[in-house]
Structures are given as C-alpha cells and as structure tokens.
Design a protein around this motif. Structure first.
Motif, PDB file in Angstrom:
ATOM      1  N   GLU A 132      11.398 -17.427  12.234  1.00 27.14           N
ATOM      2  CA  GLU A 132      11.874 -17.846  13.261  1.00 27.14           C
ATOM      3  C   GLU A 132      11.084 -17.676  14.431  1.00 27.14           C
ATOM      4  N   GLY A 133      11.145 -18.641  15.148  1.00 25.45           N
ATOM      5  CA  GLY A 133      10.496 -18.668  16.507  1.00 25.45           C
ATOM      6  C   GLY A 133       8.854 -19.266  16.464  1.00 25.45           C
TER       7      GLY A 133
ATOM      8  N   THR B  17      13.434 -26.463  10.537  1.00 28.08           N
ATOM      9  CA  THR B  17      13.812 -25.148  10.442  1.00 28.08           C
ATOM     10  C   THR B  17      12.322 -24.480   9.838  1.00 28.08           C
TER      11      THR B  17
END
Length: 168
Positions: free
Chosen positions: A135-136, A131
């Motif tokens: 993000e990305g 995680t």
C-alpha cells in the motif's frame, strides 16, 4: 556457484528497478544488467530517465539520481527458467520487505513475468498497476530489457518513458 550481486537501495528512492535475477555476466562482474545484449541502460536513457547512457559498471551511480536496483531472486542464472518455485516464494517475501523498508516512490518491474511472480497476478498490462501489493507504493510494469525480448526497442522505450512524467 556465483554469489548474489549487491542491491543498490537507500531510503527515499524515486525509482526502484526490479529484475528477475542477475545474469551470469552480472554475477561475474557484480553489476546489474551487465550482459552485453541487455538493453537496459540504452532504454532508460532513451526514455529520458537518465541524462546520459550509463554503463553497467556505473550502476551504483544511479543512486545519485534516486534510482535503485534489486531482483526478486538474488542467485545469478543463465536464464530465468533456471529459478525454482521455492526461490520465487522466498524472493517474493524478501522483495516485499525491501519495498516496505525503503518505500521508493515507484517500483518498476522490468518484465511482466517479474511482476507476476511478485504479485501472483495474471493478465497484467504495461504501466502503472491499479492495486499495489504494498500500500502506498506505485507499481509500474515495463518490458524486460533482455535482448531476447521480441518487442522493438522504440516500443519498449515508449513504455519506460511513461515513468519520466511521474518522477518529479
């Protein structure tokens, strides 16, 4: 007090290396991983990430390979233990902003402790993290390249070599 050394950042990086902070030697020379006992350039070469062994004074040349450099804290110190909690708190925000701005394909944290300070997570394993904080972005945790690390060089190289297959 030594000045911070320049980041080597640009959009579209394949790989961004993130350290704790510059060593005193790096602060004196203005180059990343400049301490003669630091094995960084040997490690990334032996891991197949560079076509030859670069020198610290060639750190900016790694941009041509799509590799950049930054640190979670900009201030050079003798040891990571000299970094204050306030510097880490500020550095975490600045680093997250750099990653969001430049969007490298992979961010390699050179040391579990660097990633712990950045992510506020513990029980971290070597390699890609499930995680990401941003993000990305693929986040990879590798051992520190400091000569103080007790791992054998070939063990460190084996971990860094896992990056090679994900770069192209």
């Amino acid at each position: 007090m030594l000045a911070a050394i320049n980041d080597h950042l640009q959009p579209g990086l394949k790989l961004l290396f993130v350290g704790f902070n510059p060593s005193l030697r790096s602060g004196e020379t203005g180059h990343h991983y400049a301490n003669p006992r630091n094995r960084f350039y040997t490690i990334i070469h032996e891991a197949g990430l560079t076509p030859r062994r670069y020198r610290p004074d060639e750190d900016q040349d790694l941009l041509e390979l799509g590799y950049g450099f930054t640190n979670i804290v900009a201030r050079p110190t003798l040891a990571a233990a000299d970094i204050t909690a306030e510097e880490y708190a500020e550095g975490r925000i600045i680093l997250r902003d750099k990653i969001r701005t430049y969007r490298p394909k992979i961010v390699c944290f050179v040391g579990k402790g660097v990633y712990e300070k950045y992510s506020a997570r513990h029980d971290i394993q070597w390699g890609f993290q499930e995680t990401p904080v941003v993000e990305g972005i693929r986040e990879f945790v590798a051992p520190s390249s400091s000569g103080l690390v007790r791992m054998k060089l070939d063990e460190i190289v084996a971990i860094f070599s896992k990056l090679h297959e994900h770069l192209d």
